[in-house]
Design an enzyme around this catalytic site. Structure first.
Site: not given
Ligand code: DGL
Length: 273
Positions: A10-11, A42-43, A73-75, A158, A192-194
């Site tokens: 993940d990011s 990363y978003g 990570c979805n992004t 974060e 988004c996994t966050h």
């Molecule tokens: N956790 C990441 C996701 O699922 C994104 C977090 C980020 O923006 O880095 O998209």
């Protein structure tokens, strides 16, 4: 051939919400987790940047000997997975695999809705990529998909502010913007996994008849199924129940924050990519 751990990427910290569920389902495997915290989020980044960062991370896993990497990570799944699978993997050994989190979620999300209207909450990168509407329509062509980018949520999470009153403003703002798109939405996917860290606040600001779905369990069950369907690959992965954590930023910071995502204390090592 030497058996190796499964890589989970993940990011930053978000992928730990996925790893937690994977370990619950499949405790016998060995795992290596990498959070690219130094370059998160990363978003908001461009397609090219997310692709380059993700490819570098995948190559790092391959250098550790991993033969299967999950982009938790979805992004990264939205912006880099297809290129990596189609352009980069064919140049590497044929048995290496990189899987994402979008496909497992889109395969089943249509089963949750009664009204046929789903809301997707994700990073700007995930939303702009249109990956969710495109993939959901492959499995559920009749379903209406509404998307809302939530660019402030990952920084809030974060920075450890997800339980604090300041978070409420941005939680409500993006939920209101999503629900303003359609009164029929009865299912919301946290793409988004966050975002599972904001689950309590998200539920507080939503009508109780809207179901909120997070991806951890879905991805874990899908991985278990994939391993069962791919016995030739499955036998390449070592099974002694270990987990190693790596971060591209401070290991102390990572260890201080990671337990909130993973549910247990973690001890990480720092690496440079
Ligand atoms: N956790 C990441 C996701 O699922 C994104 C977090 C980020 O923006 O880095 O998209």
């Amino acid at each position: 051939m030497k058996k190796t751990a499964i890589g989970v990427f993940d990011s930053g910290y978000g992928g730990l919400t996925i790893l937690k569920e994977i370990v619950k389902q499949l405790p016998q495997y060995d795992y290596i987790y990498l959070g690219d915290n130094a370059r998160a989020p990363y978003g908001p980044r461009s397609f090219e940047t997310v692709y380059q960062y993700t490819l570098q991370s995948v190559e790092w896993f391959f250098n550790q000997g991993c033969e299967l990497v999950i982009l938790a990570c979805n992004t990264a799944s939205a912006k880099a997975l297809r290129n990596i699978q189609q352009k980069d993997l064919p140049k590497l050994e044929a048995y290496k695999r990189v899987l994402g989190v979008i496909r497992p979620s889109t395969e089943i999300i249509g089963n949750f809705t009664k009204t046929g209207s789903i809301g997707i909450l994700g990073t700007t990168g995930t939303v702009v990529s249109e990956s969710y509407p495109i993939e959901i329509h492959k499995f559920f062509p009749e379903i209406k998909v509404y998307q809302q980018a939530c660019p402030m949520w990952v920084p809030i999470i974060e920075n450890g502010e997800f339980n604090n009153p300041g978070a409420d403003y941005f939680v409500k703002k993006y939920l209101d913007e999503l629900l303003a798109q359609s009164a029929d939405i009865d299912t919301i996917l946290l793409a988004c996994t966050h975002y599972p860290l904001l689950m309590d606040k998200i539920k507080q600001h939503l009508p109780t008849d809207i179901e909120v779905v997070s991806q951890g369990e879905i991805v874990a069950l899908s991985l278990a199924q994939w391993l069962e369907n791919h016995p030739d690959m499955n036998k390449l992965y070592s099974k002694s129940g270990s987990i190693q954590f790596f971060t591209t930023d401070s290991a102390d910071d990572f260890d201080n924050h990671a337990s909130q995502f993973f549910g247990k204390e973690v001890k990480s090592e720092h690496i440079f990519l």
